[in-house]
Write a protein that holds these residues in place. Structure first.
Motif, PDB file in Angstrom:
ATOM      1  N   ASP A   1       0.341  -1.447   0.372  1.00  0.00           N
ATOM      2  CA  ASP A   1       0.536   0.039   0.216  1.00  0.00           C
ATOM      3  C   ASP A   1       0.854   1.224   0.291  1.00  0.00           C
ATOM      4  OD1 ASP A   1      -2.184  -0.757  -0.039  1.00  0.00           O
ATOM      5  OD2 ASP A   1      -3.092   0.034   1.617  1.00  0.00           O
TER       6      ASP A   1
ATOM      7  N   ARG B   1       0.225   2.800  -3.468  1.00  0.00           N
ATOM      8  CA  ARG B   1      -0.624   3.834  -3.591  1.00  0.00           C
ATOM      9  C   ARG B   1      -0.607   5.051  -3.397  1.00  0.00           C
ATOM     10  NH1 ARG B   1      -2.283  -1.295  -5.310  1.00  0.00           N
ATOM     11  NH2 ARG B   1      -2.046  -2.742  -4.249  1.00  0.00           N
TER      12      ARG B   1
ATOM     13  N   TYR C   1      -2.431   7.414  -2.221  1.00  0.00           N
ATOM     14  CA  TYR C   1      -2.905   8.905  -1.196  1.00  0.00           C
ATOM     15  C   TYR C   1      -2.348   8.114  -0.447  1.00  0.00           C
ATOM     16  CZ  TYR C   1      -6.380   4.900   0.035  1.00  0.00           C
ATOM     17  OH  TYR C   1      -6.879   4.210   0.221  1.00  0.00           O
TER      18      TYR C   1
ATOM     19  N   ASN D   1     -24.450   3.825  -2.226  1.00  0.00           N
ATOM     20  CA  ASN D   1     -23.997   4.500  -2.778  1.00  0.00           C
ATOM     21  C   ASN D   1     -24.834   4.382  -3.637  1.00  0.00           C
ATOM     22  OD1 ASN D   1     -21.385   4.929  -1.882  1.00  0.00           O
ATOM     23  ND2 ASN D   1     -20.442   3.388  -2.913  1.00  0.00           N
TER      24      ASN D   1
ATOM     25  N   VAL E   1     -17.562  -1.709  -5.743  1.00  0.00           N
ATOM     26  CA  VAL E   1     -15.359  -1.732  -6.207  1.00  0.00           C
ATOM     27  C   VAL E   1     -14.841  -0.761  -5.655  1.00  0.00           C
ATOM     28  CG1 VAL E   1     -16.379   1.071  -7.000  1.00  0.00           C
ATOM     29  CG2 VAL E   1     -14.332   0.089  -8.315  1.00  0.00           C
ATOM     30  N   GLU E   2     -15.451  -0.424  -3.862  1.00  0.00           N
ATOM     31  CA  GLU E   2     -14.679   0.729  -2.873  1.00  0.00           C
ATOM     32  C   GLU E   2     -14.639  -0.519  -2.228  1.00  0.00           C
ATOM     33  OE1 GLU E   2     -17.758   2.920  -0.957  1.00  0.00           O
ATOM     34  OE2 GLU E   2     -18.053   4.179  -2.869  1.00  0.00           O
TER      35      GLU E   2
ATOM     36  N   LEU F   1     -21.968  13.857 -10.982  1.00  0.00           N
ATOM     37  CA  LEU F   1     -21.285  12.203 -12.178  1.00  0.00           C
ATOM     38  C   LEU F   1     -22.728  13.525 -13.597  1.00  0.00           C
ATOM     39  CD1 LEU F   1     -21.745   9.244 -10.324  1.00  0.00           C
ATOM     40  CD2 LEU F   1     -19.926  10.323 -11.501  1.00  0.00           C
TER      41      LEU F   1
ATOM     42  N   TRP G   1     -18.919   5.944 -15.173  1.00  0.00           N
ATOM     43  CA  TRP G   1     -18.148   5.615 -14.867  1.00  0.00           C
ATOM     44  C   TRP G   1     -17.018   5.884 -15.092  1.00  0.00           C
ATOM     45  CZ3 TRP G   1     -17.050   7.763  -9.652  1.00  0.00           C
ATOM     46  CH2 TRP G   1     -17.667   7.659  -9.038  1.00  0.00           C
TER      47      TRP G   1
ATOM     48  N   GLN H   1     -16.522   9.254 -16.755  1.00  0.00           N
ATOM     49  CA  GLN H   1     -16.234  10.127 -15.224  1.00  0.00           C
ATOM     50  C   GLN H   1     -14.571   9.912 -15.456  1.00  0.00           C
ATOM     51  OE1 GLN H   1     -17.867  12.080 -13.685  1.00  0.00           O
ATOM     52  NE2 GLN H   1     -17.116  11.917 -11.796  1.00  0.00           N
TER      53      GLN H   1
ATOM     54  N   TYR I   1     -12.479   3.260 -14.830  1.00  0.00           N
ATOM     55  CA  TYR I   1     -13.379   2.080 -14.006  1.00  0.00           C
ATOM     56  C   TYR I   1     -13.769   1.767 -15.867  1.00  0.00           C
ATOM     57  CZ  TYR I   1     -14.276   4.489  -9.946  1.00  0.00           C
ATOM     58  OH  TYR I   1     -14.052   4.380  -9.002  1.00  0.00           O
TER      59      TYR I   1
ATOM     60  N   ASP J   1      -6.446  -4.282  -9.695  1.00  0.00           N
ATOM     61  CA  ASP J   1      -6.757  -3.524  -9.205  1.00  0.00           C
ATOM     62  C   ASP J   1      -7.085  -2.262  -9.165  1.00  0.00           C
ATOM     63  OD1 ASP J   1      -5.489  -4.767  -6.606  1.00  0.00           O
ATOM     64  OD2 ASP J   1      -3.405  -4.187  -6.744  1.00  0.00           O
TER      65      ASP J   1
ATOM     66  N   ARG K   1      -6.060   3.414  -7.767  1.00  0.00           N
ATOM     67  CA  ARG K   1      -5.277   3.861  -6.766  1.00  0.00           C
ATOM     68  C   ARG K   1      -6.048   2.770  -5.434  1.00  0.00           C
ATOM     69  NH1 ARG K   1      -9.277   8.922  -6.191  1.00  0.00           N
ATOM     70  NH2 ARG K   1     -10.380   8.184  -7.797  1.00  0.00           N
ATOM     71  N   TRP K   2      -6.238   1.808  -5.349  1.00  0.00           N
ATOM     72  CA  TRP K   2      -6.622   1.171  -3.907  1.00  0.00           C
ATOM     73  C   TRP K   2      -6.453  -0.866  -4.707  1.00  0.00           C
ATOM     74  CZ3 TRP K   2     -10.690   4.577  -4.971  1.00  0.00           C
ATOM     75  CH2 TRP K   2     -11.998   4.318  -5.334  1.00  0.00           C
ATOM     76  N   SER K   3      -6.010  -1.705  -3.859  1.00  0.00           N
ATOM     77  CA  SER K   3      -6.095  -3.028  -3.883  1.00  0.00           C
ATOM     78  C   SER K   3      -7.744  -3.201  -4.373  1.00  0.00           C
ATOM     79  CB  SER K   3      -5.637  -3.453  -3.036  1.00  0.00           C
ATOM     80  OG  SER K   3      -6.038  -4.501  -2.633  1.00  0.00           O
TER      81      SER K   3
END
Lengths: 218, 327
Positions: free
Chosen positions: A110, A114, A116, B91, B149-150, B198, B265, B268, B273, B284, B287-289
């Protein structure tokens, strides 16, 4: 000490207990099913937000003191800074314990992959020496000039913290952009020409504006 | 119901010819069971109807009770998330970007009466009433995993009808390669739409074979009751092997197209996405795993399964495709 008005004497304990309210609310809600469907996320967001808020409040002290001429404010700056560090520590611990479950591999990936998290982690690390050198003894040991130079890292950490927030948002940037706006205002308040104007609001002498670090040491 | 096939789905490699053929046999058998369920609902005298007690219930569940719901072999037997969590952690940016906004700010939304416009490459376009779309089919309870997705997930007892048979009634032509969906645009009832967070209205799409897949559901309820506003009332899509945002809510338009339709998305943030947005622990988010997820109600994260655990049923849709490219 007893020559000071009550408001000045009450300032520090008032802020101390007020600063614990967000934590108290989190603990209360944790025991009363009040953290929502995703408690870990709530704790992460709350501790992170309060860390950032206290960091900005810390940076607000000096401009506010200049503008108001209320010198007692200088004495709460260290406490606010330490509360910022406290909430950011909780934020980081929440991540390590409740999110990553001490999975060192996951955490390292991370931090390196990542953006952030890289930003957030760096900002956290930068705050460590500031917390460690926050005592009067350390200010004396370093000397006012070196101490002030070191503590400019607070600006870097605050910037990193705001970017950390901006970077993780999916689409709605309103909230992190408010923090960015506030941070920019705090930077603006330190532009010499503006700092002097702030000082003239209450007629305090311009010489005081640079002496905040000395004030905390005395 | 009669033969309940367990589907403890493990993460699998995508294509293997022999497994692929077995999958098809599985699908045929499963389809047979679904037909049996439909028969049971249509002719309760001939087949034993499912006792209502077997359907998912929650004392907090509110709203109009849906009648004649039958169980489905496609349901997972995992522990269900609470109605309270399913309806207060959403969401649905049309009502605001906070997780509680959809529950708190959807009170003015009027889901009924509701019409859906069907258009594009089909023989029977038109404006259809919600009942005209749903009534000819048996309502099924489908307990599906939902992976956002979060990196959080839930288990939701949806009530709905498979999308495929609904679409077939509109008689798509041979040029219908994709199906595009659109959410209603009512800024006066949907406060989130008053700001251009959006590019409203929200649009989504599926390839026609994805849309026709027996797992793809048109949901009208959850926990045996009509959908609450915050969950996409009165009619929404549920595509359980894709990230949650593909399952478009409050659908007013269904359009058959011969080219891949735009999706909100991916317009956007095209780098983050894609059109497919299949749940994939190996791809991934930039920005995140995506390798782990937190099941709502649990503290420790669990591993995310390939195609959200539905690989056995849907991996063949993507055989030969590089899912890192077509993310």
């Amino acid at each position: 000490m007893n020559r000071q008005p009550l408001t000045s004497r009450a300032l520090k304990p008032t802020i101390f207990f007020a600063a614990l309210v967000p934590l108290a609310l989190l603990v209360w809600n944790a025991f009363h099913d009040g953290l929502g469907a995703n408690p870990v996320e709530t704790i992460t967001h709350e501790t992170g937000s309060w860390g950032l808020r206290f960091l900005l409040l810390t940076l607000l002290v000096t401009p506010l003191r200049r503008a108001s001429g209320w010198q007692a404010l200088a004495r709460v700056r260290r406490m606010l800074g330490l509360f910022a560090f406290f909430y950011i520590c909780l934020h980081f611990l929440t991540y390590v314990v409740l999110d990553a479950y001490f999975d060192l591999h996951y955490i390292l990936e991370d931090i390196t992959d990542r953006t952030y998290i890289t930003l957030g982690f760096t900002s956290f690390v930068l705050l460590v020496p500031l917390a460690l050198t926050s005592t009067n003894a350390m200010v004396r040991r370093l000397g006012g000039r070196n101490w002030r130079r070191l503590h400019r890292l607070a600006y870097v950490a605050a910037t990193g913290g705001v970017l950390h927030f901006i970077w993780l948002v999916k689409a709605d940037l309103r909230e992190p952009l408010i923090y960015l706006g506030l941070l920019l205002l705090l930077f603006l308040a330190r532009v010499p020409a503006i700092a002097d104007r702030l000082a003239r609001i209450r007629g305090s002498s311009p010489g005081e504006s640079a002496s905040s670090a000395r004030q905390i040491a005395t | 119901m009669l033969i309940r096939r367990r589907e403890d789905i493990k993460s699998r490699e995508i294509t293997d010819e022999s497994v692929y053929l077995n999958r098809r046999r599985f699908m045929r058998e499963a389809a047979g069971i679904t037909t049996a369920s439909a028969l049971a609902a249509a002719a309760p005298g001939l087949l034993l109807p499912r006792p209502a007690a077997a359907l998912a219930t929650d004392p907090d569940a509110k709203g109009r009770i849906l009648e004649g719901v039958v169980e489905s072999p496609y349901s997972t037997d995992e522990k269900l998330n609470r109605y309270k969590d399913i309806t207060r952690y959403n969401n649905f940016y049309e009502f605001g970007t906070g997780k509680r906004d959809p529950a708190n700010r959807s009170g003015r939304f009027q889901p009924l009466p509701w019409k859906v416009q069907v258009l594009g490459e089909c023989a029977k376009p038109g404006h259809y009433d919600l009942d005209d779309i749903i009534k000819p089919h048996a309502l099924e309870e489908r307990i599906y995993r939902l992976r956002c997705v979060e990196a959080w997930s839930m288990v939701v007892p949806w009530v709905g009808v498979p999308l495929g048979p609904v679409l077939k009634r509109f008689e798509p032509t041979s040029k219908a390669k994709y199906v595009a969906f659109r959410t209603v645009f009512r800024p006066e009832q949907m406060p989130g739409q008053r700001r251009s967070i959006l590019d409203w209205p929200y649009v989504e799409g599926l390839r026609i074979d994805e849309a026709m897949h027996p797992l793809t559901l048109l949901a009208v309820g959850l926990y045996g009751r009509a959908l609450p506003n915050q969950n996409g009332a009165p009619i929404r899509l549920v595509v359980p092997w894709k990230y949650g945002f593909k399952s478009i809510k409050s659908v007013v338009t269904i359009r058959f197209t011969d080219t891949q339709p735009p999706t909100t998305w991916s317009m956007q943030l095209p780098d983050e996405y894609g059109f497919y947005s299949n749940v994939n622990p190996e791809v991934d988010h930039p920005r995140w795993s995506q390798s782990k997820e937190r099941r709502i109600g649990e503290i420790r994260k669990r591993d995310t399964l390939m195609l959200n655990g539905y690989a056995d049923q849907v991996a063949s849709l993507y055989s030969g495709m590089d899912l890192g490219v077509f993310f």
